[in-house]
Scaffold this motif. Structure first.
Motif: not given
Length: 581
Positions: A361-379
């Motif tokens: 699996s992949t789980v990554v976390c960044g500080e103040n990443w824009h929450k509007g695009v994290v789903g796109i980044v996951a893809s």
């Protein structure tokens, strides 16, 4: 730095012996090739009449809207509000399905009320209110004197919120398409074909589609001609394409005529958005909706407000539409930049992690990443590391983000197994959202990885290309391509056909293209003929082809127009050396 892409598995959709007999019969009856008839059989077509109905859907095939549970109650309450001059609030989600549904219902209601001032609309803020009906939205309705809320693309699980509205004297009509919980909200009417007690013939409408059925029912009850509803089909088609619902049954009819409307009489706002997206008038396809229109509309909710999308979709002022299209396009550019930036940072985290390659699996976390695009980044990360992926952002002392799955793996159940570490989560088998306290992150990563490693199947760990048929280049005739065009619109349940041709070799002009030669312009032949095409990201295959090696290629077919000449070309999805296991 990008990780090496996973090798794709190719799976050909084989016909059973019984299906092959049907295909041979259809081929004779329709005077088409067996290859062409096989495509029809794979789509559940077994008779000449089935074929005619599929390739030429009719609006008369739409179901009676009153077959939907509670439709009579919804129409009666809506009519009461209209004739009594009650104020009505149209409430919807901030994505394409929600904003198109709000635009449809708002425009329709404005056409039937005594004064447009009677109708208002509301899109919740993605970050302060989140998905679905919010108390803030209900308070807005109360403060503006609304006594009826029509909720679209949300509401089926909003039991407490509907009760809260009732305490303020506000009724609800819910138009949703998501799975309900154990209990149904106590609204005046709940329109959702996924209700356990639903007998509606088609259960896969999008939220905008349910809104259209309400408009259709109201029109039938009040002698409003169906022709006046046809412009709304453009909005329904946009929602069907972007919400990834099956393009079968009633959705196929709605999408078919919606795309026709977009290509002949698009509304002012949509026409301007098509122009700025570079879509040639009259040639829009469902792929354009998925990859060019949908992301721009979604960018509004991700970057600023979904209300911007609704304003564009309802305006009849060309100057305003042009200005808003430019602004929405700018928001999409911001979204794209954020997407690229965060994807780059996430990839750096993964490539610098010595244990990354061994994980399931992949789980990554960044500080103040824009929450509007994290789903796109996951893809995006799944494109490089094909495994269940969660991208999280640490913002204001809390961690939240989005999850995306692969190959039928149930990511919702995986997250649910860690629910004691979470403050909130929701979603379905393929996608989910979640939040947690920062101190729980490491424990969550370990538990999530353990669950995935124990439950993911081998076949879910490799991307699969579903191939329609193995063909030779001589099978690709004008009649063959004509049938392909008649199978449109494509989507889930009716995928765009991908073909494979074996043992091809360089013909004349194969060469690398792109700034760094990363793409491949193909001119190849098999034993029956030759074809040209483009293979994005496959530039390295120029060497074996030009050195006389044979390849197997899988590809889609599309029309290519250059210097006024139209020809068929391959859009290559994957390539392998012949006999390369």
């Amino acid at each position: 730095m990008l990780a090496p892409r996973m090798n794709n598995s190719w799976q050909i959709k084989s016909l059973s012996n019984e299906q092959r007999v049907v295909a041979e019969r259809l081929a004779a009856e329709l005077n088409i090739s067996v290859v062409s008839a096989s495509m029809l059989v794979r789509r559940g077509i077994s008779t000449v009449q089935d074929a005619k109905t599929f390739v030429h859907p009719q609006l008369g095939m739409l179901h009676d809207p009153f077959l939907m549970k509670d439709m009579d109650k919804a129409v009666a309450r809506l009519h009461k509000a209209i004739i009594n001059n009650e104020r009505i609030l149209v409430f919807g989600d901030y994505d394409v399905d929600g904003t198109t549904a709000v635009a449809l219902m708002y425009t329709f209601l404005c056409s039937v009320v005594k004064s447009p001032e009677q109708v208002d609309y509301y899109i919740p803020d993605r970050y302060t209110e989140g998905y679905g009906i919010s108390n803030k939205g209900i308070d807005y309705a109360a403060s503006t004197g609304c006594s009826l809320i029509v909720a679209l693309d949300c509401g089926i699980r909003s039991i407490a919120e509907v009760d809260y509205a009732a305490s303020l004297g506000i009724d609800f009509i819910i138009c949703d398409h998501h799975l309900p919980g154990q209990n149904i909200p106590k609204a005046v009417a709940v329109l959702d074909a996924k209700r356990a007690d639903s007998t509606y013939p088609f259960s896969e409408l999008c939220g905008c589609g349910v809104g259209f059925k309400l408009a259709q029912a109201y029109s039938e009850q009040n002698n409003i001609p169906f022709d006046s509803l046809q412009p709304y089909l453009a909005l329904v088609a946009m929602a069907i394409a972007s919400d990834i619902v099956p393009v079968t049954g009633e959705n196929r009819v709605l999408a078919y005529y919606g795309i026709k409307m977009l290509n002949t009489e698009p509304a002012v706002g949509i026409k301007n958005l098509m122009n700025i997206a570079g879509i040639e008038y009259g040639k829009l396809t469902i792929s354009d909706l998925v990859y060019k229109i949908g992301p721009r509309i979604n960018a509004c909710g991700r970057i600023r407000s979904g209300r911007d999308a609704v304003r564009l979709l309802i305006t009849d002022d060309d100057a305003e539409a042009r200005q808003m299209s430019e602004e929405i396009n700018h928001q999409n550019e911001i979204r794209r930049d954020l997407d690229q930036q965060i994807t780059g940072e996430a990839m750096q985290m993964l490539t610098s992690d010595p244990d990354n390659e061994r994980r399931y699996s992949t789980v990554v976390c960044g500080e103040n990443w824009h929450k509007g695009v994290v789903g796109i980044v996951a893809s995006r990360l799944i494109d490089n590391y094909y495994r269940p992926t969660i991208v999280l952002s640490l913002t204001d002392g809390m961690i939240s983000g989005s999850a995306r799955s692969v190959g039928g793996f149930d990511i919702y159940s995986a997250i649910d197994s860690c629910s004691d570490l979470l403050t909130n989560f929701g979603g379905h088998i393929f996608a989910a959202g979640l939040s947690m306290k920062p101190e729980n992150l490491e424990a969550f990563k370990q538990r999530f990885e353990k669950y995935v490693s124990e439950h993911i199947l081998p076949e879910q760990q490799q991307p699969v290309i579903q191939i329609e048929e193995e063909i030779t280049f001589s099978d690709i005739t004008s009649q063959f391509f004509s049938l392909l065009k008649h199978l449109e619109p494509f989507g889930p349940g009716n995928p765009r056909p991908i073909f494979v041709t074996r043992n091809v070799s360089n013909y004349r002009y194969t060469h690398r293209v792109g700034k760094q030669g990363e793409h491949l312009r193909l001119d190849i032949k098999d034993k029956t003929g030759s074809m040209q095409g483009i293979a994005f990201g496959k530039g390295e295959y120029a060497v074996p082809l030009l050195n006389g090696k044979n390849m197997d290629v899988c590809y889609e077919l599309q029309q290519n127009t250059f210097n006024g000449q139209t020809s068929l070309q391959m859009m290559v999805q994957d390539m392998k050396l012949t006999n390369d296991k």
